[in-house]
Scaffold this motif. Sequence first.
Motif, PDB file in Angstrom:
ATOM      1  N   THR A 168      45.767  44.181  38.917  1.00  0.00           N
ATOM      2  CA  THR A 168      45.363  45.093  37.864  1.00  0.00           C
ATOM      3  C   THR A 168      46.594  45.364  37.016  1.00  0.00           C
ATOM      4  N   ARG A 214      42.941  45.945  32.904  1.00  0.00           N
ATOM      5  CA  ARG A 214      42.117  44.819  33.338  1.00  0.00           C
ATOM      6  C   ARG A 214      42.294  44.567  34.830  1.00  0.00           C
ATOM      7  N   GLN A 215      41.320  43.842  35.382  1.00  0.00           N
ATOM      8  CA  GLN A 215      41.423  43.353  36.756  1.00  0.00           C
ATOM      9  C   GLN A 215      41.353  41.834  36.711  1.00  0.00           C
ATOM     10  N   ARG A 254      46.728  44.582  44.163  1.00  0.00           N
ATOM     11  CA  ARG A 254      45.908  45.477  44.981  1.00  0.00           C
ATOM     12  C   ARG A 254      45.712  44.936  46.387  1.00  0.00           C
ATOM     13  N   GLU A 294      44.666  39.982  44.183  1.00  0.00           N
ATOM     14  CA  GLU A 294      43.857  40.777  43.260  1.00  0.00           C
ATOM     15  C   GLU A 294      44.821  41.613  42.428  1.00  0.00           C
ATOM     16  N   LEU A 344      34.942  40.466  41.156  1.00  0.00           N
ATOM     17  CA  LEU A 344      35.442  40.861  39.832  1.00  0.00           C
ATOM     18  C   LEU A 344      34.337  40.881  38.786  1.00  0.00           C
ATOM     19  N   TRP A 385      41.495  36.727  34.190  1.00  0.00           N
ATOM     20  CA  TRP A 385      41.208  38.149  33.992  1.00  0.00           C
ATOM     21  C   TRP A 385      39.733  38.367  33.752  1.00  0.00           C
TER      22      TRP A 385
END
Length: 155
Positions: free
Chosen positions: A87, A91-92, A24, A85, A51, A153
């Motif tokens: 994804t 999940r991020q 991202r 960052e 996060l 994560w």
Amino acid sequence: MNGASSADPVRFASPLLQADRMVRASQTLPLRTDEHVVAVRRVVREHALALKLSLVEQTKLVTAASELARNTIKYGGGGMVVAQELTDGVRQGLRLVFADDGPGIADIAQALRDGFTSGGGLGLGLGGAKRLVDEFDIDSRSGEGTAVAVVKWKK
């Protein structure tokens, strides 16, 4: 990401420096001095907060980042860290890739063993960092450099 800054380029062409997932945002920071390590710790903490990682998970990630940043300077002669960052659709997370043009790690398995050091330390940094993150990968070639990628994560 806010506050993006440039870093001295690292010539080591590791596949770990290529994003293999949905990135991202990305930020590259130099790693040459103790002040750079402080900056890496601050940036990693900011991302961990964004996060919404727990305090324990934040501390684990910042500690791993600090160890790997110091290793990049001490054993690799300096380099850079790329913070991404991530994804995966569900999940991020935060991926950090530490890279240098140093001499490389001759025996990665030995370097990951607790107690092994080539620099007079306690020999807990590389293996300890591995235990603190969700994913850990190393690419190192003699005379070319080293890249270490870690991912944490949001759970």
